[in-house]
Enzyme design. Structure first.
Site, PDB file in Angstrom:
ATOM      1  N   LYS A 181       9.149  -0.938   5.231  1.00  0.00           N
ATOM      2  CA  LYS A 181       8.747   0.417   4.186  1.00  0.00           C
ATOM      3  C   LYS A 181       9.755   0.495   3.261  1.00  0.00           C
ATOM      4  O   LYS A 181      11.253   0.167   3.316  1.00  0.00           O
ATOM      5  CB  LYS A 181       8.905   1.612   5.055  1.00  0.00           C
ATOM      6  CG  LYS A 181      10.283   1.701   6.133  1.00  0.00           C
ATOM      7  CD  LYS A 181       9.869   2.793   7.036  1.00  0.00           C
ATOM      8  CE  LYS A 181      11.171   2.887   7.825  1.00  0.00           C
ATOM      9  NZ  LYS A 181      11.188   4.039   9.083  1.00  0.00           N
ATOM     10  N   ARG A 220       1.603   9.640  11.551  1.00  0.00           N
ATOM     11  CA  ARG A 220       1.040   8.324  12.043  1.00  0.00           C
ATOM     12  C   ARG A 220       0.008   8.684  13.121  1.00  0.00           C
ATOM     13  O   ARG A 220       0.501   9.309  14.123  1.00  0.00           O
ATOM     14  CB  ARG A 220       2.319   7.468  12.219  1.00  0.00           C
ATOM     15  CG  ARG A 220       1.595   6.212  12.562  1.00  0.00           C
ATOM     16  CD  ARG A 220       1.362   5.334  11.442  1.00  0.00           C
ATOM     17  NE  ARG A 220       0.874   3.792  11.977  1.00  0.00           N
ATOM     18  CZ  ARG A 220       2.120   2.980  12.005  1.00  0.00           C
ATOM     19  NH1 ARG A 220       3.226   3.237  11.697  1.00  0.00           N
ATOM     20  NH2 ARG A 220       1.513   1.712  12.431  1.00  0.00           N
ATOM     21  N   GLU A 256       0.840  -1.200  -0.060  1.00  0.00           N
ATOM     22  CA  GLU A 256       0.152   0.069   0.053  1.00  0.00           C
ATOM     23  C   GLU A 256       0.994   1.258   0.250  1.00  0.00           C
ATOM     24  O   GLU A 256       1.919   1.128   0.369  1.00  0.00           O
ATOM     25  CB  GLU A 256      -0.739  -0.119   1.238  1.00  0.00           C
ATOM     26  CG  GLU A 256      -0.214   0.102   2.516  1.00  0.00           C
ATOM     27  CD  GLU A 256      -1.023  -0.155   3.913  1.00  0.00           C
ATOM     28  OE1 GLU A 256      -0.832   0.513   4.719  1.00  0.00           O
ATOM     29  OE2 GLU A 256      -2.162  -0.766   3.556  1.00  0.00           O
ATOM     30  N   ARG A 306       1.923   8.763  16.902  1.00  0.00           N
ATOM     31  CA  ARG A 306       2.385   7.115  17.294  1.00  0.00           C
ATOM     32  C   ARG A 306       3.207   7.055  18.399  1.00  0.00           C
ATOM     33  O   ARG A 306       3.358   6.096  18.750  1.00  0.00           O
ATOM     34  CB  ARG A 306       3.414   7.172  15.845  1.00  0.00           C
ATOM     35  CG  ARG A 306       4.490   8.068  15.998  1.00  0.00           C
ATOM     36  CD  ARG A 306       5.522   7.680  14.933  1.00  0.00           C
ATOM     37  NE  ARG A 306       6.481   6.785  15.004  1.00  0.00           N
ATOM     38  CZ  ARG A 306       7.404   6.279  14.327  1.00  0.00           C
ATOM     39  NH1 ARG A 306       7.504   6.859  13.076  1.00  0.00           N
ATOM     40  NH2 ARG A 306       8.434   5.578  14.507  1.00  0.00           N
ATOM     41  N   GLU A 308      -2.823   7.485   8.980  1.00  0.00           N
ATOM     42  CA  GLU A 308      -2.015   8.598   8.547  1.00  0.00           C
ATOM     43  C   GLU A 308      -3.014  10.056   8.591  1.00  0.00           C
ATOM     44  O   GLU A 308      -3.948   9.938   7.930  1.00  0.00           O
ATOM     45  CB  GLU A 308      -1.460   8.447   7.191  1.00  0.00           C
ATOM     46  CG  GLU A 308      -0.098   9.322   7.005  1.00  0.00           C
ATOM     47  CD  GLU A 308       1.029   9.085   7.630  1.00  0.00           C
ATOM     48  OE1 GLU A 308       2.214   9.725   7.683  1.00  0.00           O
ATOM     49  OE2 GLU A 308       1.033   7.922   8.121  1.00  0.00           O
ATOM     50  N   LYS A 312       2.710   4.778   1.208  1.00  0.00           N
ATOM     51  CA  LYS A 312       2.974   5.247   2.331  1.00  0.00           C
ATOM     52  C   LYS A 312       2.983   6.801   2.130  1.00  0.00           C
ATOM     53  O   LYS A 312       3.422   7.342   1.201  1.00  0.00           O
ATOM     54  CB  LYS A 312       4.438   4.944   2.761  1.00  0.00           C
ATOM     55  CG  LYS A 312       4.996   5.454   3.878  1.00  0.00           C
ATOM     56  CD  LYS A 312       6.489   5.016   4.143  1.00  0.00           C
ATOM     57  CE  LYS A 312       7.042   5.456   5.601  1.00  0.00           C
ATOM     58  NZ  LYS A 312       6.686   6.881   5.899  1.00  0.00           N
TER      59      LYS A 312
END
Length: 538
Positions: A394, A231, A224, A246, A271, A226
């Site tokens: 990532k 976050r 998906e 986060r 996000e 980023k």
């Protein structure tokens, strides 16, 4: 207060993470309540003193010493608390050094008119290290390289607990954390979280490496985009709605428009982004204007509407889904968000995986300038707090590079307060009188300690003007230092003379080999901005 000062001093001089954890754990073991709990609250930024501000400190120092001497000293040291602590002329016969609890309780109960006398008396009673710690405490400037997460990790090490347990309890606790320490000491029951809509520790990804791609099967992973925001965790349970970063910081008050849209029962990981005028994702700079505000004007709410792009579903109608495989959570997430009756929450789109080569091409050139690359998640992965190796990766696009000329330097903070470590750099453009440098960014990391000393030496030997703590250095066609700057993105910025602002700039290397006249020009960045970062690019 002296023990707290010694702790801060040792933490600021200890670069290693494990070393800081050991220092904190030892402090928790050696210091009784409530001192250790107040020290913890200070380090995690959970103490606030509204009556003691930097302006008050400057006023107190100006009464005790020559203001010109103080200005020169502050200019050299670059840190208000450190300068005041060193230059303060203590009076003989002062009272005993105060305890941390005395300072906290007295200041929290003092009026703005009463605070200066309290701080002045304490400064007289403390040594230089104690004065430094006091001023850092009351002004909120504890830059000692310890995050709230690291402090909680030290608590876990001290009590031989899982840090996840502590994080899930944290928002229901209050300083000085007596019940928490009683549990960690084995003298009490585990505290029951009093927080409604609590924070759940987030799962993080590791950066993928070439060696990983040789061993991983793309069929085992979902991909998906980023997104370039922050976050967050959106929690709405039992009538209470909260928005966390986060690291567990509650930012609900800053985003009332998002809170109002959280018409669901559960917890979403996603996000936080801002929409542009065309309904797409606005540059990070637009989101940045809304961060760290106590109140948000209505005009800003309308101009920069925030929304959540959901990645994961942690809780649904009271059911904890974190142990379920990602494939199940993702399916539930899509149905969950579809049932939310507004456009402030959507789902991050999946990217089809044909091969690693195909994904590599997409992450290197995403279709949306707000996408930083791709995330890879094993379909069978549970939601595990921390950064486990393997389930999530990532894969960010490669940073962009520009050769820029160092224009200004400023001293850093903490262990860098004696070095010029904050650098403003520029590129060339055609001006009325020929080529001129215009600033395009500022960086304060990316270099090694050895490189820091080299740049600091250059600044000291090539200073041409002084503006308080800032130094202007030689920067022209006939002389100057070229820095290769790596950055993640570009955006228009009317606040900058160049009209451009960089996203996450850092020093990639020092170009001792390159003359300043051969540094890049503004046209290079403008073309890159239009080609790669213009809104609506597809």
């Amino acid at each position: 207060m002296q023990r707290f000062a010694q702790l801060l001093d040792r933490l600021s001089l200890t670069p290693a993470r494990n070393g800081k954890i050991t220092l904190l754990a030892e402090h928790f073991a050696a210091v009784p309540d409530p001192e250790r709990g107040l020290a913890l609250a200070a380090i995690t930024r959970d103490l606030e003193f509204t009556t003691a501000k930097p302006a008050m400190i400057r006023e107190l120092v100006s009464r005790r010493c020559d203001p010109v001497l103080f200005a020169l000293s502050y200019d050299y040291v670059g840190d208000l608390a450190e300068t005041a602590a060193l230059i303060w002329p203590a009076r003989h016969g002062a009272n005993r050094p105060p305890e941390l609890a005395e300072v906290v309780e007295s200041l929290q109960g003092a009026s703005r008119a009463e605070a200066p006398a309290l701080v002045e008396a304490w400064l007289d009673a403390l040594d230089a290290t104690g004065r430094w710690a006091l001023l850092k405490l009351v002004t909120g400037g504890l830059r000692i390289g310890v995050s709230a997460r690291l402090a909680k990790t030290a608590l876990a090490a001290y009590g031989d607990k899982d840090v996840t347990e502590i994080e899930e309890l944290w928002h229901g606790l209050e300083p000085p954390y007596d019940t928490l320490f009683a549990w960690l000491d084995g003298h009490g029951e585990k505290p029951v979280s009093a927080a409604k809509a609590p924070f759940r520790p987030v799962m993080l990804a590791t950066a993928i490496e070439e060696a990983d791609l040789q061993t991983l099967d793309p069929q085992h992973y979902a991909a998906e985009w980023k997104w370039d925001g922050i976050r967050v965790q959106a929690v709405s349970e039992d009538g209470v709605r909260r928005l966390y970063t986060r690291t567990g910081d509650d930012i609900s008050h800053t985003f009332p428009d998002v809170i109002a849209a959280m018409d669901f029962e559960g917890a979403i990981d996603g996000e936080l982004l801002v929409r542009d005028g065309q309904g797409g994702v606005a540059p990070f700079s637009d989101l940045q204007q809304r961060l760290n505000r106590k109140t948000v004007p209505k005009a800003m709410l309308n101009k920069h509407p925030a929304f959540i792009r959901a990645y994961d579903l942690l809780v649904e109608d009271g059911k904890d889904l974190r142990r379920a495989p990602f494939a199940e959570r993702r399916k539930r997430l899509e149905a969950f968000v579809a049932a939310v009756p507004n456009d402030r929450i959507d789902v991050s789109a999946l990217v089809g995986i044909e091969s690693w080569a195909a994904i590599d091409a997409l992450r290197a050139d995403p279709p949306d300038p707000a996408a930083e690359g791709v995330m890879l998640k094993r379909w069978d992965s549970a939601y595990v707090p921390g950064r486990p190796k393997g389930p999530w990766f990532k894969w960010k696009r490669d940073p962009f590079l520009v050769d820029a000329v160092l224009m200004y330097a400023q001293r850093g903070h903490g262990k860098r307060s004696s070095f010029y470590s904050d650098y403003t750099f520029g590129v060339w453009r055609e001006g009325e009188d020929g080529d001129e440098l215009v600033p395009v960014g500022k960086a304060y990391f990316g270099f090694t300690d050895a490189e820091l000393k080299q740049i600091d030496k250059f600044v000291r030997e090539n200073t041409v003007e002084r503006f308080g703590p800032v130094r202007a250095v030689t920067a022209g066609k006939d002389g100057g230092l070229v820095l290769e700057i790596a950055f993640e993105g570009l955006q228009r910025s009317p606040r900058h003379k160049s009209g451009i602002a960089m996203r996450f700039p850092r020093v990639s290397r020092i170009r001792w080999d390159k003359p300043a006249a051969q540094a890049d020009r503004i046209g290079f960045l403008e073309a890159l901005l239009e080609e790669r970062f213009a809104p609506g690019r597809s």
